[in-house]
Write an enzyme that holds these catalytic residues in place. Sequence first.
Site, PDB file in Angstrom:
ATOM      1  CG  ASP A 180     -15.012  17.306  22.425  1.00 20.57           C
ATOM      2  OD1 ASP A 180     -14.668  18.361  21.865  1.00 20.57           O
ATOM      3  OD2 ASP A 180     -15.952  17.222  23.248  1.00 20.57           O
ATOM      4  CG  ASN A 230     -15.068  22.185  22.005  1.00 21.53           C
ATOM      5  OD1 ASN A 230     -15.441  21.006  21.927  1.00 21.53           O
ATOM      6  ND2 ASN A 230     -15.366  23.079  21.096  1.00 21.53           N
ATOM      7  CG  ASP A 245     -18.263  20.265  20.729  1.00 23.53           C
ATOM      8  OD1 ASP A 245     -17.545  19.236  20.819  1.00 23.53           O
ATOM      9  OD2 ASP A 245     -18.206  21.029  19.743  1.00 23.53           O
ATOM     10  CG  ASP A 298     -12.105  19.731  19.014  1.00 27.25           C
ATOM     11  OD1 ASP A 298     -10.962  19.298  19.266  1.00 27.25           O
ATOM     12  OD2 ASP A 298     -12.944  20.014  19.894  1.00 27.25           O
ATOM     13  CG  ASP A 313     -12.287  12.937   2.224  1.00 27.19           C
ATOM     14  OD1 ASP A 313     -12.574  12.784   1.031  1.00 27.19           O
ATOM     15  OD2 ASP A 313     -12.511  12.075   3.105  1.00 27.19           O
ATOM     16  CG  ASP A 362     -16.149  11.329  -1.531  1.00 27.90           C
ATOM     17  OD1 ASP A 362     -16.126  10.497  -0.628  1.00 27.90           O
ATOM     18  OD2 ASP A 362     -17.205  11.750  -2.048  1.00 27.90           O
ATOM     19  CD  GLU A 407     -15.242   6.316  -1.977  1.00 30.97           C
ATOM     20  OE1 GLU A 407     -15.876   5.683  -1.135  1.00 30.97           O
ATOM     21  OE2 GLU A 407     -15.633   7.402  -2.429  1.00 30.97           O
ATOM     22  CG  HIS A 457     -15.610   7.238   6.429  1.00 28.64           C
ATOM     23  ND1 HIS A 457     -14.567   7.011   5.557  1.00 28.64           N
ATOM     24  CD2 HIS A 457     -16.537   7.913   5.729  1.00 28.64           C
ATOM     25  CE1 HIS A 457     -14.860   7.539   4.393  1.00 28.64           C
ATOM     26  NE2 HIS A 457     -16.042   8.105   4.456  1.00 28.64           N
ATOM     27  CG  ASP A 458     -17.845   5.263   3.355  1.00 28.68           C
ATOM     28  OD1 ASP A 458     -18.491   6.057   4.055  1.00 28.68           O
ATOM     29  OD2 ASP A 458     -17.223   5.594   2.333  1.00 28.68           O
TER      30      ASP A 458
HETATM   31  C1  GLC Z   1     -17.754   8.436  -0.266  1.00 22.74           C
HETATM   32  C2  GLC Z   1     -17.544   8.678   1.212  1.00 22.74           C
HETATM   33  C3  GLC Z   1     -18.848   8.480   1.926  1.00 22.74           C
HETATM   34  C4  GLC Z   1     -19.829   9.480   1.407  1.00 22.74           C
HETATM   35  C5  GLC Z   1     -19.944   9.392  -0.116  1.00 22.74           C
HETATM   36  C6  GLC Z   1     -20.611  10.614  -0.661  1.00 22.74           C
HETATM   37  O1  GLC Z   1     -18.112   7.144  -0.547  1.00 22.74           O
HETATM   38  O2  GLC Z   1     -16.529   7.852   1.685  1.00 22.74           O
HETATM   39  O3  GLC Z   1     -18.724   8.587   3.313  1.00 22.74           O
HETATM   40  O4  GLC Z   1     -21.084   9.258   1.978  1.00 22.74           O
HETATM   41  O5  GLC Z   1     -18.688   9.344  -0.748  1.00 22.74           O
HETATM   42  O6  GLC Z   1     -19.769  11.731  -0.550  1.00 22.74           O
END
Ligand code: GLC
Length: 578
Positions: A21, A23, A25, A29, A98, A202, A261, A334-335
């Site tokens: 971050d 700023n 918040d 960013d 992405d 994605d 993905e 992140h999943d």
């Molecule tokens: C992909 C992303 C995930 C998201 C899903 C719907 O699996 O990695 O984070 O929730 O798609 O867009």
Amino acid sequence: MEKKWWHGKTAYQIYPKSFQDSNGDGIGDLRGIISRLDYLRDLGIDLLWLSPIYPSPFVDQGYDISDYCNIAPVFGTLDDFDELLSKARDRGIDLIMDLVLNHCSSEHPWFKKACADPLSPEADYFYIRKGRDGQPPDNLRSYFGGSVWSKLPGHEDEDLWYCHYFAREQPDLNWNNPQLREQIYSLVNFWIDRGVKGFRIDAILSIVKDLSFPGLLPDAAGDGMSHAANMNALLLDRIGPYLNELKERTFVRADCFTVGEVLTVTDKSVREFAGTNGYFSTMFDLSCRAVIESAPHYTQFTTLGPDEFASCVFATQELYQQAGAMTAPILDNHDEPRGVSYFMPEYLQNAQGARALATVQLTLRGIPFIYQGDELGMTNTHFASIDEFNDLYALDEYRHALESGLSDEQALRCVAWHSRDNARTPMLWDDSASAGFTSGKPWLRLHQDWRTVNVKNQLHDENSVLHTYRRLTALKHDSRWHDVLAWGDFTRCPVGSGMIAFWRHDENCTLLTIVNTRQDVFTMDLTRAPGADLALSAPDHHCCDLIFAANGVSLVNTILTLGCGGAAVICLRHKAMA
Ligand code: GLC
């Protein structure tokens, strides 16, 4: 295999809300990312994937996009983005955006127009259908639980439903509509024209639909529904024309790197998706996730130990190699929960285990993606109560766990070990308040180890996980090993349970990666390693060099000894060195 500019590269995934971050918040960013570019350069990163930074209501953390050609104000502006792009380039780093093209946000103007007038041209950008006997058009279950159909907002009294394979705020886009496809190509080209060198694509399998919406026989969850992913698998053969057109109209223009993905892979689909003329450059190795998530709910998910991890990863390596394709090895993203908490035995769910896993990931065949914080050895976060979670999927699974009869404590445990929030907590930069991530209050709680596990501490420690990652990326950049690591073949080296070992070899060089996840010491004469004849049949075979070691390794002539967690890369022959 035809050589490509992105072969041999190392990628890094930034989860923008949690990286840095600037700023105060409490939310990361773009200016924060700019301030950390030297860190990424020093880590040896070539490609940088940013999870979505577009305007979004953030119901699914930016995977619900309301404007594809802009930057979310919370992250900055297009000017900030251009600066990031050019400063990254100055450091030899290319940006990957992405692309979320299966669905947009219910706040996107297209969907708003569709709701305002279900006969408008935009209404056909979505799947809007009548139900069956007052019920949704089919019985598919969304990725985040519940039906894939919801009543069209503003038309709740009518029998009018729209399809969403993810949250109801993420309406699926109708790829059968040519105008919609044109809009998609133009938004992808918008970013290519700005200088983006690649895309992470994605949830792409979900774009094909059977327009008769037949539904499927109920799966094992017991709710009369079938997971939408089951439909994707059935329709896999029909996706080609869409993806070829997407590629021809966008990615090929700038020789972009693309990573899909894609959860369901077979020998045939790997060739089609990522082979020489594949739709994408590469696809993530999600084989571990596919095994863990083969059950419909968190409550039924399994765990994977080192042997299962190796068996998934090795099978993927072989599948891609046979198909003349490259995969993208990951430990997590992140999943997913942190790989070190998932794949390592309890006694290695720590820095040692992280160093061992890194050694495997960064020497496999393919384009490794390091997820932010993995390079510090971050483990799963300890969440004290359900109020500390943010992810809609975790909250839904918690509700489901309670409904299915689990106690509050059991439900929490279930969510805690698998939640996507585990790896979404802020990056740990130093031991100051909020770990140097923000001067304000972080949007998601800090990882429990922030005072000890952070960049500042690890920079001072040559043995840290961070330095291990740096040494491994340096190995990939080193001209002596670059080619074999980029293009060399992969062959398993089966030395027993708890050991993860494989060869990388080409006509000049043979490397052995070997990791001991057992508690006892492992010793082996390298000349007797299964497959050693790959290297040792050559006349200059006496060259046995330890080119990388972590966690207690010794090599005396050809006798290798690895302590618990020991990880090594050994060169068994190298013409230039012989
Ligand atoms: C992909 C992303 C995930 C998201 C899903 C719907 O699996 O990695 O984070 O929730 O798609 O867009």
